[in-house]
Design an enzyme around this catalytic site. Structure first.
Site, short mmCIF file in Angstrom:
data_model
loop_
_atom_site.label_atom_id
_atom_site.label_comp_id
_atom_site.label_asym_id
_atom_site.label_seq_id
_atom_site.Cartn_x
_atom_site.Cartn_y
_atom_site.Cartn_z
CE LYS A 43 37.92 -65.51 -7.90
NZ LYS A 43 39.61 -65.85 -7.61
C1 PLP Z 1 39.94 -67.23 -6.23
C2 PLP Z 1 41.02 -67.65 -6.48
C3 PLP Z 1 41.55 -68.50 -5.40
C4 PLP Z 1 40.74 -69.65 -5.36
O1 PLP Z 1 40.60 -70.40 -6.47
P1 PLP Z 1 38.81 -71.50 -6.96
O2 PLP Z 1 38.64 -71.34 -8.52
O3 PLP Z 1 37.93 -70.53 -6.39
O4 PLP Z 1 39.38 -72.94 -6.15
C5 PLP Z 1 42.92 -68.64 -5.07
N1 PLP Z 1 43.98 -67.86 -5.31
C6 PLP Z 1 43.15 -66.44 -5.81
C7 PLP Z 1 44.14 -65.40 -5.50
C8 PLP Z 1 41.70 -66.26 -5.70
O5 PLP Z 1 41.50 -64.99 -6.34
#
Ligand code: PLP
Length: 499
Positions: free
Chosen positions: A113
């Protein structure tokens, strides 16, 4: 480059406006009116650039009303060696002759993120100025863990913004909670909500929908905004690292320019894999996009059958950031796959809302199957994958990334396709320490260990504890506020000094 809504109700929107408002007025998501293309020469020119230069190059193609200098300023402040551990920002790690790990977790909060949430605040502040807005922007976030901390860190001390994060009091891990209650910064607050994630999320939604409250805020010089993953300003930074990883692989001689690769993405809200899809449409040589789900496998079923059906039990798994039954960003793929048929998208989204399911037509299904492949993994397979990868390669992965690797194994068994493959590694193993330590050391060795002892145990088999997680137990608790879900609006008033 102008933007339009996936539901057909709004066209000709500037990139700044799209980023400022987040969601289109007709409820759709903003997408570029056409997807820009990268020629093979353009892609070769990335090879000798730094991550920051590659970022500016790609952002320029999408964000027409930001000057080059503005984009450079945003990028150079977002992606620093200080925050990302080195200048590589999103390095590629070669696991074996076919598997390459795209490590997206070197940022301040140890999950992917950060790649978007370090940049978004800077784009947003400029978007606000560009659209003539004078109010201070108040970002409200409901989080089940990773997004909240990444937003706090991204907006920390960014002038003209305030950020308030709501998380379920007992619904996040000990580490995640400590990350949020010890958050520093002049303009940030985190609040525990008595309830679950849905209560926090509904609370935030109802504040957004409260016209009277918006008026009160406006009179005090504030305007609400959101940093969730449907904002175009969160999606576009994710396109960069797929081009960057490809350029790195060419640079190291692992692939020839123009050679196809596969990309595997552990998926929840469909944001990260959608960015890889846009990269493919732009010209990145990709054979298959492999969508890896956990037991909340709505997307696996959809990609295999063309039927999206959320009517099933929600499962809590050890890859919680992928525990999701409505993947909002899928709407953007539907829009592309129907040749931008907004009316059709509206019909499917209505069916999803009213009946919990919809089925796409043959042509759309065929197009999606051409680009995507999908399977899912359960918790015990996830733990076995972490154990296997550690034993085989002495490389420690987190639970989400393990879902990606296991699904990739299933792909190879089913297709016998040995194309070189990039796997998105979405979190640091330290962030999901208990499950990872259990897989590596066994249940007995970890049973009576505290979160911090587990971090030290992991440090003994992989690198040092990342700075963002180190000494969390010794940091000062700065946010002690707890409220009921119906008191969230009061909490906002109080934090902004309106009460
Ligand atoms: C948010 C997240 C995901 C999923 O990503 P999306 O873009 O929502 O498909 C996968 N792994 C981790 C560690 C995340 O924080």
């Amino acid at each position: 480059m102008l933007y339009e809504s996936t539901r057909g109700g709004k066209k000709g929107v500037s990139s700044a406006e799209a980023i400022k408002t987040g969601i289109a007025p007709d409820g759709g998501l903003f997408v570029p009116e056409s997807i820009p293309r990268m020629s093979p020469e353009d892609m070769e020119s990335l090879i000798n650039m730094s991550y920051q230069q590659r970022a500016v190059r790609i952002l320029q193609m999408f964000l027409g009303d930001y000057t080059r200098e503005e984009l450079e300023d945003c990028v150079n402040n977002a992606y620093t060696a200080e925050k990302f551990g080195s200048n590589a920002i999103a390095p590629v790690y070669k696991l074996n002759d076919t598997i390459y790990m795209l490590e997206l977790w070197h940022g301040p909060t140890c999950a992917f993120k950060d790649m978007a949430l370090q940049l978004l605040p800077r784009l947003l502040v400029r978007a606000v100025h560009k659209t003539g807005e004078t109010a201070e922007t108040v970002i409200l976030v409901a989080t089940s863990g990773d997004t909240g901390k990444a937003a706090l860190e991204g907006f920390k001390n960014v002038r003209g913004t305030r950020v308030i994060v709501f998380y379920p009091e007992n619904g996040v891990s000990e580490i995640q909670k400590l990350q949020m209650v010890t958050q520093e910064g002049e303009n940030v607050a985190s609040v525990a909500v008595r309830g679950n994630f849905d209560d926090a999320q509904n609370g935030v939604k109802s504040i957004f929908g409260d016209g009277q409250f918006a008026e009160v805020l406006r009179n005090s010089g504030f305007r609400l905004s959101s940093a969730n993953s449907i904002n175009w300003g969160r999606l576009v930074p994710q396109i960069i690292y797929y081009f960057s990883a490809y350029a790195d692989m060419v640079k190291c001689g692992e692939i020839k320019p123009g050679e196809n690769i596969n990309i595997v993405v552990p998926t929840g809200n469909f944001g990260n894999i959608l960015a890889a899809y846009y990269a493919k449409v732009m010209g990145l040589p990709v054979r298959k996009l492999i969508c890896a789900s956990n037991e909340n496998n709505v997307l696996t079923d959809f990609i295999r059958t063309g039927v999206y059906d959320r009517r099933r039990d929600f499962k809590r798994t050890i890859s919680p950031s992928m525990d999701i039954l409505i993947s909002s960003n899928l709407e953007r793929l539907l829009y592309e796959a129907t040749d931008r048929n907004g009316e059709q998208v509206v019909r499917w989204m209505e069916e999803l809302r009213l009946k919990g399911t919809y089925k796409v037509d043959e042509d759309t299904f065929r197009k999606i199957s051409h680009d995507f492949w999908s399977d899912f993994t359960n918790d015990s397979e996830t733990l076995k994958t972490i154990e296997y990868i550690y034993n085989e390669y002495r490389y420690v992965i987190d639970t989400h990334t393990a879902v990606g690797i296991d699904v990739y194994d299933k792909y190879v068994i089913s297709t016998v396709d040995f194309t070189k493959t990039l796997i998105a590694s979405t979190a640091s193993p330290f962030k999901f320490n208990r499950s990872v330590a259990k897989a590596v050391f066994g249940e007995e060795a970890i049973n009576d260990k505290s979160e911090f002892e587990l971090l030290e145990m992991l440090a003994s088999v992989t690198g040092p504890v990342p700075p963002g997680l180190k000494d969390l137990d010794k940091r000062k608790v700065l946010h002690e506020r707890v409220c009921e879900s119906y008191e969230m609006k009061n909490a906002v008033e109080d934090i902004l000094g309106l009460a």
